[in-house]
Design a protein around this motif. Structure first.
Motif, PDB file in Angstrom:
ATOM      1  N   LEU A 100     -26.947  -2.518 -23.061  1.00  0.00           N
ATOM      2  CA  LEU A 100     -26.225  -1.508 -23.838  1.00  0.00           C
ATOM      3  C   LEU A 100     -24.806  -2.012 -24.090  1.00  0.00           C
ATOM      4  CD1 LEU A 100     -27.212   1.687 -21.786  1.00  0.00           C
ATOM      5  CD2 LEU A 100     -28.551   0.484 -23.520  1.00  0.00           C
ATOM      6  N   GLY A 101     -24.286  -1.720 -25.257  1.00  0.00           N
ATOM      7  CA  GLY A 101     -22.931  -2.189 -25.525  1.00  0.00           C
ATOM      8  C   GLY A 101     -22.431  -1.766 -26.879  1.00  0.00           C
ATOM      9  N   ARG A 102     -21.465  -2.512 -27.365  1.00  0.00           N
ATOM     10  CA  ARG A 102     -20.832  -2.177 -28.646  1.00  0.00           C
ATOM     11  C   ARG A 102     -20.884  -3.387 -29.569  1.00  0.00           C
ATOM     12  NH1 ARG A 102     -16.720   0.320 -25.342  1.00  0.00           N
ATOM     13  NH2 ARG A 102     -17.100   2.574 -25.377  1.00  0.00           N
ATOM     14  N   VAL A 103     -20.884  -3.092 -30.855  1.00  0.00           N
ATOM     15  CA  VAL A 103     -20.711  -4.146 -31.852  1.00  0.00           C
ATOM     16  C   VAL A 103     -19.330  -3.944 -32.454  1.00  0.00           C
ATOM     17  CG1 VAL A 103     -21.591  -5.200 -33.950  1.00  0.00           C
ATOM     18  CG2 VAL A 103     -23.184  -4.146 -32.342  1.00  0.00           C
ATOM     19  N   GLU A 104     -18.459  -4.916 -32.228  1.00  0.00           N
ATOM     20  CA  GLU A 104     -17.091  -4.825 -32.740  1.00  0.00           C
ATOM     21  C   GLU A 104     -16.830  -6.019 -33.639  1.00  0.00           C
ATOM     22  OE1 GLU A 104     -14.607  -4.536 -29.269  1.00  0.00           O
ATOM     23  OE2 GLU A 104     -15.463  -2.599 -28.677  1.00  0.00           O
ATOM     24  N   GLU A 105     -16.589  -5.751 -34.915  1.00  0.00           N
ATOM     25  CA  GLU A 105     -16.382  -6.803 -35.912  1.00  0.00           C
ATOM     26  C   GLU A 105     -17.488  -7.853 -35.805  1.00  0.00           C
ATOM     27  OE1 GLU A 105     -12.404  -8.122 -35.297  1.00  0.00           O
ATOM     28  OE2 GLU A 105     -11.543  -6.249 -36.030  1.00  0.00           O
ATOM     29  N   GLU A 106     -18.712  -7.374 -35.768  1.00  0.00           N
ATOM     30  CA  GLU A 106     -19.927  -8.197 -35.731  1.00  0.00           C
ATOM     31  C   GLU A 106     -20.108  -8.977 -34.438  1.00  0.00           C
ATOM     32  OE1 GLU A 106     -20.864 -10.276 -39.285  1.00  0.00           O
ATOM     33  OE2 GLU A 106     -20.218  -8.641 -40.584  1.00  0.00           O
ATOM     34  N   GLN A 107     -19.255  -8.732 -33.444  1.00  0.00           N
ATOM     35  CA  GLN A 107     -19.436  -9.361 -32.139  1.00  0.00           C
ATOM     36  C   GLN A 107     -20.108  -8.362 -31.214  1.00  0.00           C
ATOM     37  OE1 GLN A 107     -18.820 -12.485 -31.768  1.00  0.00           O
ATOM     38  NE2 GLN A 107     -17.571 -12.836 -33.586  1.00  0.00           N
ATOM     39  N   ARG A 108     -21.113  -8.822 -30.511  1.00  0.00           N
ATOM     40  CA  ARG A 108     -21.835  -7.943 -29.586  1.00  0.00           C
ATOM     41  C   ARG A 108     -21.248  -8.087 -28.185  1.00  0.00           C
ATOM     42  NH1 ARG A 108     -28.079  -8.137 -31.650  1.00  0.00           N
ATOM     43  NH2 ARG A 108     -27.534  -7.646 -33.803  1.00  0.00           N
ATOM     44  N   ILE A 109     -20.912  -6.973 -27.601  1.00  0.00           N
ATOM     45  CA  ILE A 109     -20.301  -6.984 -26.269  1.00  0.00           C
ATOM     46  C   ILE A 109     -21.133  -6.095 -25.349  1.00  0.00           C
ATOM     47  CG2 ILE A 109     -18.197  -6.552 -24.941  1.00  0.00           C
ATOM     48  CD1 ILE A 109     -16.752  -6.655 -27.753  1.00  0.00           C
ATOM     49  N   GLU A 132     -29.370   7.309 -22.838  1.00  0.00           N
ATOM     50  CA  GLU A 132     -28.357   6.730 -21.943  1.00  0.00           C
ATOM     51  C   GLU A 132     -27.231   6.093 -22.778  1.00  0.00           C
ATOM     52  OE1 GLU A 132     -28.396   6.613 -18.584  1.00  0.00           O
ATOM     53  OE2 GLU A 132     -26.932   5.065 -18.106  1.00  0.00           O
ATOM     54  N   ALA A 133     -27.625   5.338 -23.809  1.00  0.00           N
ATOM     55  CA  ALA A 133     -26.615   4.692 -24.661  1.00  0.00           C
ATOM     56  C   ALA A 133     -25.740   5.744 -25.346  1.00  0.00           C
ATOM     57  CB  ALA A 133     -27.302   3.801 -25.701  1.00  0.00           C
ATOM     58  N   SER A 190     -24.633   1.481 -27.847  1.00  0.00           N
ATOM     59  CA  SER A 190     -25.903   1.282 -28.553  1.00  0.00           C
ATOM     60  C   SER A 190     -26.776   0.339 -27.734  1.00  0.00           C
ATOM     61  CB  SER A 190     -25.674   0.636 -29.927  1.00  0.00           C
ATOM     62  OG  SER A 190     -24.864   1.444 -30.731  1.00  0.00           O
ATOM     63  N   ILE A 191     -28.076   0.397 -27.963  1.00  0.00           N
ATOM     64  CA  ILE A 191     -28.954  -0.623 -27.373  1.00  0.00           C
ATOM     65  C   ILE A 191     -28.748  -1.906 -28.183  1.00  0.00           C
ATOM     66  CG2 ILE A 191     -31.329  -1.327 -26.927  1.00  0.00           C
ATOM     67  CD1 ILE A 191     -32.066   1.650 -26.685  1.00  0.00           C
ATOM     68  N   LEU A 192     -28.218  -2.943 -27.531  1.00  0.00           N
ATOM     69  CA  LEU A 192     -27.979  -4.209 -28.232  1.00  0.00           C
ATOM     70  C   LEU A 192     -29.192  -5.124 -28.163  1.00  0.00           C
ATOM     71  CD1 LEU A 192     -24.349  -5.172 -27.114  1.00  0.00           C
ATOM     72  CD2 LEU A 192     -25.073  -3.917 -29.152  1.00  0.00           C
ATOM     73  N   GLY A 193     -29.968  -4.963 -27.109  1.00  0.00           N
ATOM     74  CA  GLY A 193     -31.121  -5.848 -26.988  1.00  0.00           C
ATOM     75  C   GLY A 193     -31.823  -5.686 -25.668  1.00  0.00           C
TER      76      GLY A 193
END
Lengths: 144, 90
Positions: free
Chosen positions: A30-39, A72-73, A79-82
């Protein structure tokens, strides 16, 4: 394509693969997408829902567990990143089975676990035409 | 009108939208309205024969529509339908 993962979270993913050995272990990133970077910010460890005699080389995350992951996300503002999963005594490359069942956009992190010891993780994304995976570089961040 | 929540991986095929408000009285009608609005979603959700792909699941609240009336499950004003993929690999 990069995915940023705090060092302690990557260690947790690898420890989960070791704990599941000789079966495959899996869960959600779970994480964030910030300026196309996945964290990656958080993990959700899930049971491998495949039948017992298939869990050494297959994994399944049920729709109910994915729904739990979405809730949960949402509750964390993420968001679910993967998906992460382990390959017991196999390389950390996607299998043909992984490709057949892969969903676009998600990051697929695979950890190789040899003789019970995690020996490395790599991340992949399905290509748009579904013909294969492209590597996604894992960049570790200081522990969060 | 019922709402349909789109999971993150499919949002690029739905103009980036996370939630669609669509006209329809059943799950099947809502899905048809969805692909009319965003035709790119069709290939990711339906096979060439028009069947829902095996990893595509639809939930009405907390219930999988397969435990209700499947694609003929009726929807009411204010209902939220969720598309949830299941994940498999080896």
């Amino acid at each position: 394509m990069n995915i940023y993962i705090p060092e302690n979270i990557l260690q947790e993913i690898q420890a989960h693969g070791e704990k599941a050995y000789p079966e495959e272990g899996a869960g959600l990133m779970l994480g964030r997408v910030e300026e196309e970077q996945r964290i990656v910010k958080s993990l959700l460890f899930l049971d491998n829902a495949r039948e017992e005699n298939a869990r050494h080389n297959r994994y399944l995350i049920t729709a109910s567990d994915m729904l739990r992951g979405e809730h949960e996300a949402d509750s964390l503002g993420l968001s679910i990143l993967g998906i992460f999963h382990s390959h017991p005594d196999h390389p950390n490359r996607p299998s043909e089975f992984d490709r057949e069942y892969a969903i676009p956009w998600y990051s697929y992190l695979i950890t190789s676990v040899n003789q019970g010891q995690a020996t490395g993780s790599r991340c992949w994304r399905l290509q748009d035409d579904r013909s294969g995976f492209s590597p996604e570089e894992i960049i570790t961040l200081p522990a969060s | 009108m019922p709402q349909l929540k789109i999971p993150t991986p499919l949002r690029p095929y739905a103009s980036g939208e996370s939630t669609l408000t669509l006209e329809g009285e059943t799950v099947a009608e809502i899905l048809e309205a969805m692909v009319d609005l965003h035709p790119q979603l069709r290939k990711h959700l339906f096979s060439e024969t028009g069947q829902l792909r095996p990893f595509v699941n639809l939930f009405l609240g907390e219930e999988n529509i397969n435990q209700l009336e499947g694609l003929q499950t009726p929807l009411e004003e204010g209902d939220t339908l969720l598309i949830i993929p299941s994940i498999a690999g080896g």
